[in-house]
Design an enzyme around this catalytic site. Structure first.
Site, PDB file in Angstrom:
ATOM      1  N   THR B 148       0.989  -1.121  -0.252  1.00  0.00           N
ATOM      2  CA  THR B 148       0.071   0.207   0.089  1.00  0.00           C
ATOM      3  C   THR B 148       0.977   1.304  -0.207  1.00  0.00           C
ATOM      4  O   THR B 148       1.503   1.318  -1.009  1.00  0.00           O
ATOM      5  CB  THR B 148      -0.957   0.049   0.951  1.00  0.00           C
ATOM      6  N   LYS B 170       3.383  -7.211   4.126  1.00  0.00           N
ATOM      7  CA  LYS B 170       3.213  -5.649   3.859  1.00  0.00           C
ATOM      8  C   LYS B 170       2.840  -4.811   5.093  1.00  0.00           C
ATOM      9  O   LYS B 170       2.356  -5.637   6.020  1.00  0.00           O
ATOM     10  CB  LYS B 170       2.271  -5.389   2.831  1.00  0.00           C
ATOM     11  N   THR B 181      -2.829  -3.258  10.455  1.00  0.00           N
ATOM     12  CA  THR B 181      -2.697  -3.315   9.112  1.00  0.00           C
ATOM     13  C   THR B 181      -1.382  -3.884   8.693  1.00  0.00           C
ATOM     14  O   THR B 181      -0.725  -3.438   7.741  1.00  0.00           O
ATOM     15  CB  THR B 181      -2.761  -1.737   8.588  1.00  0.00           C
ATOM     16  N   GLU B 261       5.940   4.394   7.552  1.00  0.00           N
ATOM     17  CA  GLU B 261       5.543   5.729   6.927  1.00  0.00           C
ATOM     18  C   GLU B 261       6.063   6.951   7.696  1.00  0.00           C
ATOM     19  O   GLU B 261       6.153   7.062   8.909  1.00  0.00           O
ATOM     20  CB  GLU B 261       3.999   6.126   7.274  1.00  0.00           C
ATOM     21  N   ASN B 380      -0.021  10.579   6.434  1.00  0.00           N
ATOM     22  CA  ASN B 380      -1.252  10.138   6.972  1.00  0.00           C
ATOM     23  C   ASN B 380      -2.417  11.112   7.102  1.00  0.00           C
ATOM     24  O   ASN B 380      -3.491  10.861   7.370  1.00  0.00           O
ATOM     25  CB  ASN B 380      -1.034   9.723   8.407  1.00  0.00           C
ATOM     26  N   SER B 385      -7.619  10.899   0.859  1.00  0.00           N
ATOM     27  CA  SER B 385      -8.341  11.814  -0.105  1.00  0.00           C
ATOM     28  C   SER B 385      -7.606  11.853  -1.230  1.00  0.00           C
ATOM     29  O   SER B 385      -6.626  10.622  -1.564  1.00  0.00           O
ATOM     30  CB  SER B 385      -8.232  13.388   0.473  1.00  0.00           C
TER      31      SER B 385
END
Lengths: 385, 385
Positions: B148, B170, B181, B261, B380, B385
């Site tokens: 992702t 992942k 996740t 991230e 994040n 969006s």
């Protein structure tokens, strides 16, 4: 209009020289009586700053005549030397004010792990004692002298028939359950025993400061102290006192939320329909603390899936098929499934209301928090350097 | 060299069209036997995605022939329609591969709350089934198709005498206890009962994926599945299996930490001297999760006071007078008091080791985490969006 509005109190805020910036860094609040009952709530952190250890000892007697507060250093993780500095501060205040060290509580805020310069601090206490006043300006000066990364001084007042409660606070980050790095002093001219004061204060803190959660951290220095002068001659009930303390503390908590480090959104997480009030608090706090929720809100993104996921890992009863999520009035998730059009939820303003309905019982609670922004990262990555 | 290194497995990764970007988004892993034992560990989130609910059911039998994994949508908070999509996916895989739907587990990742386009997904399964291979490239393709916000595909391998364990994963954010996740598939050509597989997998997950904590969140979709083909004809002990699974899972966890991230620092929090291993994990996790610690590390600031404060509010036994904090080899806090010169701790590199010694007992644990950076906030706040 805060600390010095109730009768029987004087206050001041001065520059002792603890802050490199030269800004005010020492506050003194004195209770001139006739009563001197007091109560306090302290951090539950096991690593307690020297002023907390000192104040816990002197509060055991249930009375206080003064509180010395300083910014420019937390006096935490400073060992015996730090405790001696705290003790000397109380002795100095007692000496210049004419009572005993056991009548003086202490609060400190700033960097953890550095010793406070004792001479500078003691000279500051002497200077402060000479500038005490009962004017509104004196209360504001005290509120100003305890600011760290706060951008505005924070004061509040609750007026009653013949008596009142005033308060100041500081805290703009590292705010969490148990009021992390939050210092607050409340004053009242009501007459009350220390037992009544403590019960009323705990009741107020539980639904105000303890419901503000900016970053989940809990500090070594958190302290809320209430001083009662009895100068009004009025003895409210414990419930009346608790209501007035709550009014002041909620007002101060809102001001801290608005001024939290790096805040661009003021967020209220409201949970209803929980199996208990405790469950409601747990779910609201878990959502309020979730970094993915907080960054989404910073991006004005009504990402209700992250709210649902956070509610789902909270340690509370939850039925995913009964879960509703409403953001700024738009129902986005109903019965655990997407409901409305997420583009209808307008998060462009500064205030965001996240409502989570669990459909299980009558438990309700609100937690105040903020978004997680670039400014938060910026401010907190450069604080001690 | 991962999934397809152990004998008896084929894999693939293709573009089904679930991602707007057109990147690969569907992976298929098939166990050609002769055995088909399997085990899994799932998220403890009460809000569980449809593929988790499906996979929990089929895993009850302790055997699996295939796993279908998709990125481009989590199929979480999607209600009965989402569950029907999951069911149809398993039926389609069973149909084209020639076995029953009960032999097929499912994993999904992506945005929560949106329905997956069922026709696109089913056509993708059919396409994937036609491209299965046992080559190293096929394992890499599967690892690639489940990415992702990951920037690199993640594979690992543990080789033993005559048998091996391969794995893909992942996960690059929303990683927390219970592997939030995070999707992972392990394969082995060892012979093992499903009971042995499950015990070995749980033991491995507990000290690997469960010790990686990037942001404290926990997802609706976390799944780790192990498939055993028995094709090697070798039956290792449960301990041998657990050790091999742990080797692969720790390797994968390290890769997720490095690719988390917005990471600019890879942080290891090591706690020693705790009263118990559980206490050590609790203290390490609390420090690893503290936003003020994480932002300080982003700023290369050896702010040990924040580490001490976080340790102090962890729900574990702690004596502040026995607390030592060492950062990148420099003892900064000894016995709860400032020790060395903080400027000696060089945090300019990408790896930071925070050591907390509690001086109470023999409990030890390490938690892997990251700093809290501008890039984390950026990534994040713009995800959905």
């Amino acid at each position: 209009m805060s600390l010095t509005h109730p009768q029987g109190f004087r206050a001041t805020g001065i520059t002792a020289g603890l802050k490199v910036s030269g800004k005010p860094d020492l506050a003194l609040v004195v209770n001139d009586g006739p009563s001197d009952t007091a109560a306090a709530v302290f951090t539950r952190n096991k690593v307690k700053a020297a002023p907390v250890l000192w104040s816990q000892q002197v509060l055991a007697a249930g009375s206080l005549r003064a509180v010395v507060l300083n910014s420019g250093g937390a006096n935490a993780c400073t060992g015996p030397e730090g405790f001696q500095t705290a003790h000397a501060t109380a002795e100095k205040a007692a000496e210049v004010l004419g009572f005993g060290a056991i009548d003086v509580a202490l609060c400190s805020t700033g960097l953890i792990g550095a010793q406070l310069p004792r001479d500078v601090l003691l000279a500051g206490v002497e200077k402060a004692a000479g500038s005490l006043e009962s004017t509104p300006e004196a209360g504001l000066a005290a509120a100003t002298a305890i600011m760290t990364t706060d951008t505005v001084a924070k004061q509040a007042l609750a007026e009653r028939e013949g008596w009142s409660v005033g308060g100041i606070t500081k805290g703009a980050g590292m705010i969490a359950p148990s009021m992390a790095t939050m210092l607050s002093v409340l004053t009242t001219d009501a007459e009350a025993t220390s037992e009544t004061l403590e019960a009323a204060l705990r009741a107020a803190v539980r639904v105000s400061f303890d419901r503000l959660d900016v970053d989940g951290s809990m500090s070594t220095n958190d302290t809320v102290i209430v001083l009662a002068s009895g100068a009004s001659g009025i003895t409210p009930t414990e419930q009346e006192l608790a209501a007035a303390f709550t009014e002041v503390a909620k007002d101060l908590a809102k001001q801290m939320q608005a001024d939290a480090e790096g805040v661009t959104k003021r967020v209220t997480v409201r949970v209803t329909g929980a199996a208990s009030e405790e469950d409601a608090v747990t779910v609201a706090r878990t959502v309020a603390r979730d970094s993915l929720v907080k960054t989404a809100l910073f991006g004005s993104d009504p990402n209700w899936g992250r709210v649902a996921a956070a509610a789902g890992y909270a340690d509370a009863e939850l039925d995913p098929e009964k879960l509703d999520v409403t953001i700024n009035g738009v129902l986005l998730c109903s019965g655990g499934v997407a409901a409305g059009d997420r583009s209808l939820a307008d998060l462009s303003g500064e205030d965001i209301l996240v409502e989570v309905a669990l459909g299980l019982g009558g438990g309700e609670a609100e937690i105040l928090t903020t978004d997680l922004s670039h400014a938060y990262v910026e401010e907190n990555s450069a604080y001690s350097s």
